[in-house]
Every structure is written in C-alpha cells, then in structure tokens.
Design an enzyme around this catalytic site. Structure first.
Site, short mmCIF file in Angstrom:
data_model
loop_
_atom_site.label_atom_id
_atom_site.label_comp_id
_atom_site.label_asym_id
_atom_site.label_seq_id
_atom_site.Cartn_x
_atom_site.Cartn_y
_atom_site.Cartn_z
CB ALA A 18 59.89 -13.44 -73.31
CD GLN A 71 56.01 -13.27 -65.59
OE1 GLN A 71 56.44 -13.50 -66.72
NE2 GLN A 71 55.39 -12.15 -65.26
CB CYS A 101 51.87 -13.10 -71.51
SG CYS A 101 52.69 -13.33 -73.09
CE LYS A 146 55.09 -7.24 -65.86
NZ LYS A 146 54.73 -7.60 -67.25
CG ASN A 208 55.23 -2.57 -66.33
OD1 ASN A 208 54.58 -3.31 -67.07
ND2 ASN A 208 56.48 -2.23 -66.61
N GLY A 209 54.84 0.51 -67.22
CA GLY A 209 54.44 0.91 -68.57
C GLY A 209 54.98 2.26 -68.96
N GLY A 232 60.79 -1.98 -68.00
CA GLY A 232 61.09 -3.02 -68.98
C GLY A 232 61.95 -2.48 -70.10
#
Ligand SMILES: Cc1cc2nc3c(=O)[nH]c(=O)nc-3n(C[C@H](O)[C@H](O)[C@H](O)COP(=O)(O)O)c2cc1C
Length: 346
Positions: A18, A71, A101, A146, A208-209, A232
């Site tokens: 975002a 999303q 989130c 996600k 992811n991460g 990301g």
C-alpha cells in the site's frame, strides 16, 4: 506456473504494498523483466463500489500491467462479491483476498488479518466470493488468498486454513511467513511456509517474506518447496530483482545487475510513468522519496539525490539524471562511486 487458468511467465510475483505498488511502479517492474504477475494495493470493497476517487485510482490498470491481480479486503458484512465483479470488469485477471494486513485501520474493521481468527466465517465469505466470481467470469478469473501464518504463535492456522481454502476453490495461497502480532519484526519463518506447502493438495503456494536478493528466491523455494515467490520491499530498492532471479532459476546463474547508467535510465522511465499515470504532486513526492532507495545501490550519488529530493518538476529531475549518464560508464561499476564532475576528467 499457473494460477487457475492464468499462466504466469515466471513464478515471481510483485507484492501489494500500500502506497508503493501503484500502476507506474508495477509497469516499471514488469519492464525490467521477470515479473509473472503484480497486484494492486489492497482495495476497500465499499469504497470501490461507491466510486471513491482514491480507490478507483488504486485499481487503475492498463494493457502494460497484465496480468494483474486486484486485492480486496473486508469482512462478511462487506460487499466483497460485488467488488470482485467490479474488479473483473475493470481488468483484474485474478482476485486476491487480503487475510494478512495487521494495520489497525483494516484489521479492526474485521478485514485483513482478522480473517485468520475466525476461519469458519472466512471460509463462508470465500465461498460467496468464489460463487459470484465464477458466475460472472465463468471460470476465467481465479480467486486467491494472501495469508499470514496465524494471528500469533499460539494460533497458527496457516496449514489448516490453506487446506480448507483449497477445498473451497481458492486457486493459490500466498503465505507471508510471519504472524499478525509480529507485523514486520523479526525474520520471516520459511520452514513454517513449508508446512503450508505440505498441507495443500495441488494448488500453488507462494512464499513471501524477506526476499531481498535474487539468491533468496532459489533458497526460499528449496527450504519451503513453494512454487512461486512474492517479493515486496526488496523490489522497491531493486525493481530488477525479478529478472535477475528469473535468470537464476532458468540458468543456475544469477542475472547481471544493471549498470549505473541503466539504473539512471530506469529512474527516468519511472519518472515518465509517474508523469503519465499519476497526479502531478503524487508523482513528484513519490520520486523525491524513492530516489534514496534507488540510490542505495548506486554508490556515491549524493548530489544527484539532493537535486531529485528538492526538485518540484519532472524536467529538473530528468535533466540531472541525464547529466549523470556518461558513455564511458556503461559497464564500469566502480566509476559510479565518483561524482560526475570528476568523471568528466577520468
Ligand atoms: C508499507 C507496506 C504496505 C503493505 N501493503 C500491503 C497490502 O496492501 N496488501 C498486502 O497483502 N500486503 C501488504 N503488505 C505486505 C507485503 O505484501 C508483504 O507481504 C510483506 O512486506 C513481506 O514481504 P517482503 O519481505 O518481500 O516485503 C505491505 C507491506 C508494507 C511494508
């Protein structure tokens, strides 16, 4: 790699971030190469349907931004199925549901990570979204989720939720290897992502991460067995990470890093894209902020950064970048540490 019927050119995904992964940045990463699919930032279903300018802008896409996932976030009381249909009608090839989130504004309203706390209701909600999407798009548009590993260490739901999401018809699950309470602290737990991979039957799991280097992509795949890797924060500094990682996956050797000059050209391209697709002030502010991230990989370029950070028009930014592009610096990375004034004499 496939997400349902959607074929990806590479198993590398640009994450929703975002405030960062807007249309200009998504196009930029795609042009640098290696991106299989990119996602919009999380979109509020009500705001989207009410035509709120900010949400419509966030959902903006075009032919250079394909395939794109949109999303959505919200809860059972929100019009998520209707918003999914809106998204399909406005270019989404994939609908993604945000279940990770941790930010209060989202999670306190029962969206985002809070969906991890009440899995039965989440599955009912998912069922409604998939039914609406399938009816509208006749199987053309897959729905993905996600998630994080769970709310906290005492409530790890990643593996069981992923299995149930697969049974409900979800086409792929992305797992950020942290819990909600961790937010972004500590390290992403890659072995725990592997447990999610082991729990599903056949859908792709996307890890992811903390992937910030091309080599991390191969490492994450090895540790977790995941089919895809979503990147990301690493992409904000190095939008070329996808292409370097794609080459690594295909050849076993990491792809070359762009030269200093190519990085300058890439920033010029980012400016062009902001100029074309963003509001003027937003575009200027974005570049003023992004330049320090780009600069971290470009050696000594403090005077260039200073000009861009304080410029109030794109032309000044562009001119300064062009001034730093020198013919003899094409492949000579060491010279990128020298200021242009000195380089003229090298
Ligand atoms: C500032 C910021 C904004 C984010 N916005 C979103 C978002 O809109 N939707 C989402 O699913 N994840 C969002 N994330 C999480 C990222 O997509 C990703 O899961 C997380 O940063 C871990 O991956 P990374 O280490 O590659 O950055 C955000 C992360 C950050 C730091």
């Amino acid at each position: 790699m496939h997400i349902g019927p959607v074929e990806l050119k590479s198993p590398l995904l640009l994450a929703p971030i975002a405030g960062y992964c807007d249309l200009p940045f998504r196009i930029l990463c795609r042009e640098m190469g290696g991106v299989g699919i990119a996602y919009t930032d999380l979109l509020n279903s009500r705001a989207l349907l009410a035509g709120a300018e900010k949400s419509i802008k966030l959902a903006q896409t075009n032919g250079l931004d394909q395939p794109v996932g949109m999303q959505l976030y919200g809860n059972a009381q929100d019009p998520l199925p209707e918003a999914a249909i809106w998204a399909i009608d406005h270019g989404a090839r994939v609908i993604d549901i945000n279940m990770g989130c941790p930010v209060d504004k989202v999670a306190k309203k029962n969206g985002g990570s809070l969906l991890l706390r009440d899995c039965p209701s989440t599955l009912q909600l998912v069922d409604k979204i998939i039914t609406a999407v399938d009816r509208h798009a006749r199987g053309r548009v897959p729905v993905t989720a996600k998630i994080r590993l769970g709310w906290d260490d005492d409530s790890i739901v990643g593996p069981s939720l992923a299995r149930d999401l697969e049974s409900a018809g979800i086409a792929a699950v992305t797992v950020h290897g942290r819990t909600t309470v961790q937010r972004f602290s500590g390290q992403a737990n890659w072995p725990a992502i592997g447990e999610v991979v082991a729990a599903v039957r056949s859908i792709p799991v996307i890890g992811n991460g903390d992937v910030t280097q091309p080599e991390h992509v191969a490492e994450m795949m090895k540790v977790t067995g995941c089919q895809g890797v979503m990147i990301g924060r690493g992409s904000l500094r190095t939008p070329w990470i996808f292409e370097r990682a794609r080459v690594l996956l295909e050849t076993g050797t990491v792809g070359p890093e762009p030269s200093f000059n190519d990085k300058c050209r890439m920033i010029i391209r980012h400016i062009e894209l902001l100029e074309r697709y963003a509001d003027h002030q937003y575009g200027i502010r974005t570049m003023q902020q992004r330049i320090s991230r780009y600069g971290k990989t470009m050696g000594h370029m403090k005077p260039l950064k200073e000009v861009i950070r304080t410029a109030n028009d794109f032309d000044t930014m562009r001119q300064e970048l062009r001034r730093w592009i020198l013919p003899h610096r094409e492949h000579v990375s060491i010279l990128s540490r020298v200021e242009p004034a000195l380089q003229e004499t090298v």
